[in-house]
Design a protein around this motif. Structure first.
Motif, PDB file in Angstrom:
ATOM      1  N   GLY A  10      30.825  19.592 -25.862  1.00 19.18           N
ATOM      2  CA  GLY A  10      31.509  20.281 -27.033  1.00 19.18           C
ATOM      3  C   GLY A  10      32.473  19.475 -27.790  1.00 19.18           C
ATOM      4  N   LEU A  11      33.381  20.174 -28.501  1.00 24.24           N
ATOM      5  CA  LEU A  11      34.220  19.405 -29.394  1.00 24.24           C
ATOM      6  C   LEU A  11      35.734  19.783 -28.507  1.00 24.24           C
ATOM      7  CD1 LEU A  11      35.296  17.933 -31.974  1.00 24.24           C
ATOM      8  CD2 LEU A  11      35.294  20.270 -32.932  1.00 24.24           C
ATOM      9  N   VAL A  12      36.520  18.609 -28.207  1.00 24.79           N
ATOM     10  CA  VAL A  12      37.665  19.000 -27.728  1.00 24.79           C
ATOM     11  C   VAL A  12      38.752  17.854 -28.640  1.00 24.79           C
ATOM     12  CG1 VAL A  12      37.221  17.049 -25.940  1.00 24.79           C
ATOM     13  CG2 VAL A  12      38.863  19.001 -25.389  1.00 24.79           C
ATOM     14  N   GLN A  13      40.152  18.340 -28.458  1.00 25.30           N
ATOM     15  CA  GLN A  13      40.874  17.567 -29.207  1.00 25.30           C
ATOM     16  C   GLN A  13      41.412  16.311 -27.943  1.00 25.30           C
ATOM     17  OE1 GLN A  13      44.300  19.979 -30.268  1.00 25.30           O
ATOM     18  NE2 GLN A  13      43.453  20.626 -32.127  1.00 25.30           N
ATOM     19  N   GLY A  16      42.575  16.608 -24.146  1.00 22.05           N
ATOM     20  CA  GLY A  16      41.954  17.925 -23.669  1.00 22.05           C
ATOM     21  C   GLY A  16      41.001  17.423 -22.389  1.00 22.05           C
ATOM     22  N   SER A  17      40.509  18.598 -21.926  1.00 17.92           N
ATOM     23  CA  SER A  17      39.416  18.269 -20.771  1.00 17.92           C
ATOM     24  C   SER A  17      38.274  19.156 -21.077  1.00 17.92           C
ATOM     25  CB  SER A  17      40.199  18.868 -19.482  1.00 17.92           C
ATOM     26  OG  SER A  17      41.413  18.440 -19.237  1.00 17.92           O
ATOM     27  N   LEU A  18      37.068  18.728 -20.409  1.00 20.38           N
ATOM     28  CA  LEU A  18      35.968  19.466 -20.554  1.00 20.38           C
ATOM     29  C   LEU A  18      35.192  19.163 -18.935  1.00 20.38           C
ATOM     30  CD1 LEU A  18      34.068  18.369 -23.688  1.00 20.38           C
ATOM     31  CD2 LEU A  18      35.029  20.515 -23.150  1.00 20.38           C
ATOM     32  N   ASN A  83      39.387  14.600 -18.085  1.00 19.34           N
ATOM     33  CA  ASN A  83      40.631  14.840 -18.432  1.00 19.34           C
ATOM     34  C   ASN A  83      41.176  13.684 -19.317  1.00 19.34           C
ATOM     35  OD1 ASN A  83      40.538  17.255 -16.717  1.00 19.34           O
ATOM     36  ND2 ASN A  83      41.513  16.033 -15.031  1.00 19.34           N
ATOM     37  N   THR A  90      33.639   9.784 -27.008  1.00 26.89           N
ATOM     38  CA  THR A  90      32.631  10.625 -27.867  1.00 26.89           C
ATOM     39  C   THR A  90      31.319   9.845 -27.466  1.00 26.89           C
ATOM     40  OG1 THR A  90      34.426  11.366 -29.512  1.00 26.89           O
ATOM     41  CG2 THR A  90      31.987  11.233 -30.156  1.00 26.89           C
ATOM     42  N   VAL A 117      29.371  15.278 -26.520  1.00 25.69           N
ATOM     43  CA  VAL A 117      30.740  15.301 -26.236  1.00 25.69           C
ATOM     44  C   VAL A 117      31.503  14.723 -27.358  1.00 25.69           C
ATOM     45  CG1 VAL A 117      33.024  14.733 -24.872  1.00 25.69           C
ATOM     46  CG2 VAL A 117      30.890  15.476 -23.820  1.00 25.69           C
ATOM     47  N   VAL A 119      35.396  14.036 -29.215  1.00 22.47           N
ATOM     48  CA  VAL A 119      36.864  14.195 -28.796  1.00 22.47           C
ATOM     49  C   VAL A 119      37.592  13.686 -30.370  1.00 22.47           C
ATOM     50  CG1 VAL A 119      38.759  13.237 -27.673  1.00 22.47           C
ATOM     51  CG2 VAL A 119      36.423  13.371 -26.670  1.00 22.47           C
ATOM     52  N   SER A 121      40.516  15.287 -33.463  1.00 24.67           N
ATOM     53  CA  SER A 121      41.427  16.216 -33.826  1.00 24.67           C
ATOM     54  C   SER A 121      41.104  16.712 -35.050  1.00 24.67           C
ATOM     55  CB  SER A 121      43.148  15.402 -34.023  1.00 24.67           C
ATOM     56  OG  SER A 121      42.902  14.212 -34.771  1.00 24.67           O
TER      57      SER A 121
END
Length: 121
Positions: A10-13, A16-18, A83, A90, A117, A119, A121
């Protein structure tokens, strides 16, 4: 036939963590090593992390200290906890596994279809 299905992308800043999951199904007698690779746009697929069936792990230098690979042998599933994610993480993440489909077969490497994935903002 063996199928590997990834999930959790997914999209994360940044920062962040996935957690990615990859479940193996189909004709499975035993699974040896499992691991994760990734491929960013315009780049070759690269190794990220691996884990043996006894739990020994190995990581690419770029993810050491930030990513953790684990597996649940009862569920034929491998995980990747990510993490402190960075934009350079990305990529499309692929899992693979060395699977012996039947007792009299050799191990064969199977790949999942990949999960994105991003990453940003």
């Amino acid at each position: 036939q063996v199928q590997l299905v990834e999930s959790g992308g997914g999209l994360v800043q940044p920062g962040g963590s996935l957690r990615l999951s990859c479940a193996a199904s189909g004709s499975i007698f035993s699974i040896n090593g499992m691991g994760w690779y990734r491929q960013a746009p315009g780049k070759e697929r690269e190794f990220v992390a691996s884990i043996t069936n006894s739990g020994r792990t190995n990581y690419a230098d770029s993810v050491k200290g930030r990513f953790t690979i684990s597996r649940d042998n009862a569920k034929n599933t491998v995980y990747l906890r990510m993490n402190s994610l960075k934009p350079e993480d990305t990529a499309v993440y692929y899992c693979n596994a060395e699977v012996r489909p039947y007792s009299n077969y050799a191990y064969q490497r199977s790949w999942g279809q990949g999960t994105q994935v991003t990453v940003s903002s």
